[in-house]
Design a protein around this motif. Structure first.
Motif, PDB file in Angstrom:
ATOM      1  N   GLY A  85       0.803  -1.209   0.000  1.00 17.06           N
ATOM      2  CA  GLY A  85       0.000   0.000   0.000  1.00 17.06           C
ATOM      3  C   GLY A  85       0.834   1.257   0.000  1.00 17.06           C
ATOM      4  N   MET A  86       1.982   1.236   0.695  1.00 16.33           N
ATOM      5  CA  MET A  86       2.851   2.410   0.748  1.00 16.33           C
ATOM      6  C   MET A  86       3.430   2.704  -0.624  1.00 16.33           C
ATOM      7  N   VAL A  87       3.861   1.651  -1.323  1.00 16.94           N
ATOM      8  CA  VAL A  87       4.415   1.833  -2.663  1.00 16.94           C
ATOM      9  C   VAL A  87       3.338   2.344  -3.614  1.00 16.94           C
ATOM     10  N   ARG A  88       2.130   1.801  -3.473  1.00 11.63           N
ATOM     11  CA  ARG A  88       1.025   2.224  -4.331  1.00 11.63           C
ATOM     12  C   ARG A  88       0.675   3.693  -4.089  1.00 11.63           C
ATOM     13  N   GLY A  89       0.714   4.101  -2.823  1.00 10.31           N
ATOM     14  CA  GLY A  89       0.418   5.499  -2.508  1.00 10.31           C
ATOM     15  C   GLY A  89       1.473   6.442  -3.052  1.00 10.31           C
ATOM     16  N   SER A  90       2.742   6.065  -2.915  1.00  6.33           N
ATOM     17  CA  SER A  90       3.828   6.890  -3.444  1.00  6.33           C
ATOM     18  C   SER A  90       3.753   6.978  -4.961  1.00  6.33           C
ATOM     19  N   ALA A  91       3.459   5.827  -5.587  1.00  6.78           N
ATOM     20  CA  ALA A  91       3.336   5.815  -7.043  1.00  6.78           C
ATOM     21  C   ALA A  91       2.174   6.693  -7.492  1.00  6.78           C
ATOM     22  N   GLY A  92       1.095   6.702  -6.692  1.00  2.00           N
ATOM     23  CA  GLY A  92      -0.044   7.537  -7.039  1.00  2.00           C
ATOM     24  C   GLY A  92       0.297   9.012  -7.038  1.00  2.00           C
ATOM     25  N   LEU A  93       1.104   9.443  -6.073  1.00  2.00           N
ATOM     26  CA  LEU A  93       1.518  10.849  -6.021  1.00  2.00           C
ATOM     27  C   LEU A  93       2.373  11.219  -7.222  1.00  2.00           C
ATOM     28  N   VAL A  94       3.260  10.304  -7.603  1.00  2.00           N
ATOM     29  CA  VAL A  94       4.108  10.547  -8.773  1.00  2.00           C
ATOM     30  C   VAL A  94       3.255  10.620 -10.039  1.00  2.00           C
TER      31      VAL A  94
END
Length: 204
Positions: A85-94
């Motif tokens: 989930g953390m990676v998905r959230g960071s990717a979403g911001l990018v």
């Protein structure tokens, strides 16, 4: 189909999806005549961002549509690579930042050829007729009745309401001078005009 719905309703595409719903609804209202495409131009300008010369609604619509497509595409491609989930959230911001930046740049390119379709010059005003001569088109002109045909400076003609308070006779075919406009009554005050006294040597 399920993957598409998940991507559309997930972060960050959901932000563009909500804006796209507003955009589509707005243009539907424009299509049925319930709204104007220039409705917000007096409040927001994009000249400093290199996107001036077209209605604000067009700029917003292009940025929204392009950003939605880019965000959706990137989300679908990157989702299998997101392991947590953390990676998905960071990717979403990018993805959000990248989609906005690319959408802005693409919109700048698209609005350039569209600028000649939109004119910033104000439309013709009835006050532009003040000082021009006209041709009376009714049998009489008095304080409560009368019409005349006037030629604008661009060559177009219009039939306008005219009134006079003097006792001079103005009948169909005679020439008058529009010397004032009554905004409340939406008519012009007219006076008889002798074309022979025109220093230019012609009337209307």
């Amino acid at each position: 189909m399920w993957s598409f719905l998940v991507a559309v309703s997930g972060f960050p595409t959901i932000l563009f999806t909500a804006a796209l719903v507003v955009v589509v609804g707005f243009w539907l209202l424009v299509a049925v005549g319930a709204a104007e495409s220039h409705g917000f131009d007096g409040h927001v300008h994009f000249d400093a961002w290199g996107m001036g010369g077209v209605p604000v609604t067009v700029v917003f619509s292009l940025v929204t549509a392009i950003g939605w497509f880019l965000s959706l595409s990137a989300t679908v491609l990157l989702d299998p690579l997101a392991s947590s989930g953390m990676v998905r959230g960071s990717a979403g911001l990018v993805v959000l930042a990248g989609a906005l930046l690319i959408a802005w740049r693409v919109t700048r390119l698209l609005v350039r050829p569209l600028r000649h379709l939109f004119h910033d010059e104000p439309g013709p005003s009835r006050l532009d007729f003040v000082g021009l001569t006209c041709t009376i088109r009714t049998g009489r002109v008095d304080a409560g009745f009368g019409q005349a045909e006037v030629a604008a400076k661009d060559g177009s003609t219009a039939v306008v309401q005219v009134r006079q308070t003097a006792d001079e006779v103005l009948t169909s075919g005679s020439t008058g001078l529009l010397y004032a406009y009554d905004e409340v009554g939406e008519f012009f005050w007219v006076a008889p005009y002798d074309t022979a006294l025109d220093p230019r040597g012609h009337g209307t």
